[in-house]
Design a protein around this motif. Structure first.
Motif: not given
Ligand code: SF4
Length: 305
Positions: A259-287
């Motif tokens: 199965i090809v993994i196209h994505r492991l987390t979302g791309d949050g937009n800091k101007d429109t994201l209400e929560a969870p704010l930790w997800s804005l650091n996508k690199r950290d989530v992937l790491n």
């Protein structure tokens, strides 16, 4: 020593299939959605943003080829000359007159740097004449379809106002498989009312239905969505990063390496994201996902072979 990657990322797949890096350019084909235009409802899925869940794509004011050129300009420095997949992302990209679909798909395919299409849609928007067109394209170009399943839990599907039953996804999967058209299943982790293993079971189910790829999304609460109202009124529990990471790793362990993994987390937009704010650091989530897999010597499909 085994040099296999921990999971079969899309990047990996492209390099193995085309021998080079391939980018996607996100396009707005000017579509709407039956879940937004009043055909099924006017509210849409409760997590859907104003742009129809396509916040980083081109502008519908421009033609398809203009959008491709504009998107290519944005990645010009890191990707000056390679090939791209034209990704019809916003709203429901098979919802329309088939001649219009033909026009926009082929306009994208006529661009010299486009080698294929990715088309995001709903499983209830794949009429026979649309499947015929997709089959025609699939026989000549590289193509995949994206289906927004999100969950197999029917109660949760009602809460998020998905507006189609699970059976519809199964039927769409059958149709696409019959024509050897690859499809990717979107799954959201952390939906309101979801049980602990729902996202895992959704991934396993989509594999059984023949999905070629999976896109995992963390539930993002975007400002000015129905979900934001729900969140504020019901105090929806927001996932912690560790919980999310563990769920993602468990899913990867329990689906095949094919199965090809196209994505492991979302791309949050800091101007429109209400929560969870930790997800804005996508690199950290992937790491964190990589780290968790490394610590347990885990791989997609199980342990090392
Ligand atoms: S089907 Fe897609 S575009 Fe339509 S409301 Fe749901 S998320 Fe938005």
């Amino acid at each position: 020593m085994n040099n296999r990657k921990r999971y079969n990322s899309l990047d990996n797949y492209f390099k193995n299939t085309f021998g080079e890096k391939i980018y996607k350019v996100s396009l707005d084909g000017g579509f709407t959605c039956p879940n937004r235009d009043g055909t099924l409802s006017t509210e849409g899925c409760i997590f859907c943003s104003e742009s129809g869940s396509g916040d980083f794509g081109g502008s519908r004011k421009l033609s398809i080829s203009e959008q491709i050129n504009e998107q290519l300009k944005l990645i010009e420095k890191k990707f000056p000359s390679g090939k791209v997949i034209a990704y019809f992302q916003n709203f429901t990209n098979t919802y329309g007159n088939v001649e219009y679909l033909r026009k926009v798909y082929y306009e994208a395919l006529a661009h010299p740097r486009v080698i294929g299409l990715a088309i995001a849609t709903r499983p209830d928007c794949l009429e026979d004449n649309v499947i015929e067109l997709l089959d025609e394209i699939n026989n000549k170009y590289f193509l995949w379809i994206e289906l927004g399943l999100q969950t197999i839990n029917e109660k949760v599907a009602e809460v998020i106002n998905r507006q189609y039953p699970l059976k519809t996804y199964e039927k769409a999967a059958e149709k696409l498989k019959k024509h050897s058209i690859k499809f990717v299943t979107h799954i959201i982790i952390g939906l309101p009312g979801e049980k602990e293993e729902d996202s895992l079971n959704t991934a396993i189910f989509s594999e059984k239905c023949g999905t070629w790829g999976i896109k995992l999304h963390l539930l993002h609460i975007i400002k000015n969505t129905e979900l934001e109202k729900y969140y504020k009124a019901n105090e929806l529990k927001i996932q912690k990063k560790d919980e999310y990471v563990k769920k993602v790793v468990k899913i990867l362990q329990n689906i095949s390496y094919n199965i090809v993994i196209h994505r492991l987390t979302g791309d949050g937009n800091k101007d429109t994201l209400e929560a969870p704010l930790w997800s804005l650091n996508k690199r950290d989530v992937l790491n964190s996902i990589e780290k968790e897999m490394k610590m347990g010597n885990l791989y997609q499909g199980g342990t090392e072979i």
